[in-house]
Write a protein that holds these residues in place. Sequence first.
Motif, PDB file in Angstrom:
ATOM      1  N   VAL A 125      27.638  18.376  14.987  1.00 56.23           N
ATOM      2  CA  VAL A 125      26.673  17.604  14.203  1.00 56.23           C
ATOM      3  C   VAL A 125      25.785  16.845  15.184  1.00 56.23           C
ATOM      4  O   VAL A 125      26.289  16.115  16.041  1.00 56.23           O
ATOM      5  N   VAL A 126      24.487  17.030  15.077  1.00 54.92           N
ATOM      6  CA  VAL A 126      23.539  16.336  15.941  1.00 54.92           C
ATOM      7  C   VAL A 126      22.702  15.400  15.078  1.00 54.92           C
ATOM      8  O   VAL A 126      22.100  15.826  14.094  1.00 54.92           O
ATOM      9  N   VAL A 127      22.672  14.121  15.438  1.00 52.98           N
ATOM     10  CA  VAL A 127      21.882  13.124  14.714  1.00 52.98           C
ATOM     11  C   VAL A 127      20.853  12.545  15.672  1.00 52.98           C
ATOM     12  O   VAL A 127      21.199  12.080  16.764  1.00 52.98           O
ATOM     13  N   PHE A 128      19.591  12.570  15.283  1.00 50.91           N
ATOM     14  CA  PHE A 128      18.517  11.965  16.064  1.00 50.91           C
ATOM     15  C   PHE A 128      17.868  10.899  15.197  1.00 50.91           C
ATOM     16  O   PHE A 128      17.335  11.199  14.126  1.00 50.91           O
ATOM     17  N   VAL A 129      17.917   9.648  15.645  1.00 46.66           N
ATOM     18  CA  VAL A 129      17.375   8.556  14.837  1.00 46.66           C
ATOM     19  C   VAL A 129      16.876   7.445  15.751  1.00 46.66           C
ATOM     20  O   VAL A 129      17.423   7.213  16.829  1.00 46.66           O
ATOM     21  N   GLY A 130      15.817   6.773  15.329  1.00 47.42           N
ATOM     22  CA  GLY A 130      15.310   5.619  16.055  1.00 47.42           C
ATOM     23  C   GLY A 130      15.961   4.344  15.562  1.00 47.42           C
ATOM     24  O   GLY A 130      16.662   4.331  14.539  1.00 47.42           O
ATOM     25  N   ASP A 131      15.729   3.249  16.277  1.00 51.36           N
ATOM     26  CA  ASP A 131      16.350   1.986  15.871  1.00 51.36           C
ATOM     27  C   ASP A 131      15.387   1.045  15.162  1.00 51.36           C
ATOM     28  O   ASP A 131      15.801   0.128  14.471  1.00 51.36           O
ATOM     29  N   VAL A 155       9.263  -6.830   8.865  1.00 47.25           N
ATOM     30  CA  VAL A 155      10.066  -6.229   7.801  1.00 47.25           C
ATOM     31  C   VAL A 155       9.229  -5.303   6.924  1.00 47.25           C
ATOM     32  O   VAL A 155       9.733  -4.758   5.945  1.00 47.25           O
ATOM     33  N   TYR A 156       7.954  -5.106   7.276  1.00 42.52           N
ATOM     34  CA  TYR A 156       7.169  -4.058   6.620  1.00 42.52           C
ATOM     35  C   TYR A 156       7.689  -2.698   7.077  1.00 42.52           C
ATOM     36  O   TYR A 156       8.433  -2.580   8.046  1.00 42.52           O
ATOM     37  N   ARG A 161      11.268   1.364   9.068  1.00 44.72           N
ATOM     38  CA  ARG A 161      11.402   2.749   8.614  1.00 44.72           C
ATOM     39  C   ARG A 161      11.273   3.697   9.800  1.00 44.72           C
ATOM     40  O   ARG A 161      10.280   3.677  10.515  1.00 44.72           O
ATOM     41  N   VAL A 162      12.279   4.535   9.993  1.00 46.90           N
ATOM     42  CA  VAL A 162      12.250   5.523  11.064  1.00 46.90           C
ATOM     43  C   VAL A 162      12.775   6.848  10.514  1.00 46.90           C
ATOM     44  O   VAL A 162      13.565   6.863   9.568  1.00 46.90           O
ATOM     45  N   PRO A 163      12.353   7.970  11.085  1.00 44.53           N
ATOM     46  CA  PRO A 163      12.895   9.257  10.644  1.00 44.53           C
ATOM     47  C   PRO A 163      14.300   9.469  11.187  1.00 44.53           C
ATOM     48  O   PRO A 163      14.686   8.889  12.207  1.00 44.53           O
ATOM     49  N   MET A 164      15.062  10.282  10.488  1.00 44.13           N
ATOM     50  CA  MET A 164      16.372  10.688  10.985  1.00 44.13           C
ATOM     51  C   MET A 164      16.511  12.185  10.765  1.00 44.13           C
ATOM     52  O   MET A 164      16.277  12.681   9.666  1.00 44.13           O
ATOM     53  N   PHE A 165      16.866  12.881  11.830  1.00 43.54           N
ATOM     54  CA  PHE A 165      17.077  14.315  11.766  1.00 43.54           C
ATOM     55  C   PHE A 165      18.556  14.606  12.004  1.00 43.54           C
ATOM     56  O   PHE A 165      19.154  14.054  12.922  1.00 43.54           O
ATOM     57  N   ILE A 166      19.122  15.451  11.158  1.00 44.76           N
ATOM     58  CA  ILE A 166      20.520  15.822  11.299  1.00 44.76           C
ATOM     59  C   ILE A 166      20.617  17.344  11.277  1.00 44.76           C
ATOM     60  O   ILE A 166      20.103  17.989  10.359  1.00 44.76           O
TER      61      ILE A 166
END
Length: 219
Positions: A125-131, A155-156, A161-166
């Motif tokens: 399982v590979v997860v790519f996500v920003g903080d 907080v806008y 909001r960031v993308p997450m790829f799995i």
Amino acid sequence: FDTYLTHVAGMIGMPYNPQDGNSYFDSILIHDGVERRFPGYCVDVFADAAIDFVEAESDAPFFVMFAPNTPHHPLTVADRFADPYREAGLSEETARYYGMITNIDENVGRLLDAVEAAGALDNTVVVFVGDNGTSSLHKQEDLWESGLRGRKSFVYENGIRVPMFITLPAGMNGVDRVDTRGMVEDLMPTLLEMCGADAPEGMDGRSLVPLISHAGAAW
């Protein structure tokens, strides 16, 4: 973690880090509790360590957290990554910022190549996500922000909001896109469910498995 390579807090070179000219190149890092200098660009060093770990541990289940400290001030990156954006007419800050992202792309590719070479890619399982959202630059207007409002520390949506790829292992029937909001706290229960383990009582977050896999997926 069984082994770790890291630096202290937000960025290399700040007062709470080891000094002696510490920067993103030839950084003083902490390896399993011991400080020493590592030649090269820090993100490349982190990727090299992750690749070495995969090559050594791929015969058994393994977990790697590769968390680059970029893009982040100080915006320090090799010219070969920033030059294409300078040539495109972007500001110096944005060129360095995008250059850091391009360096991440290269190193994530190297790491995935290592997982594939180890014969583990179809079972990983590979997860790519920003903080968080984009950093604050002096010339913010030439930074592409997808039309979202705000930036890091806001907080806008562009702050949080960031993308997450799995990528899912072979045999798990996944969906292409999920529009439901999640959060990083959901990753632990998600990975535990994928591994067939129960989440501890009171753990923050909810498993994303029902969202990212079609009903009836075989495990």
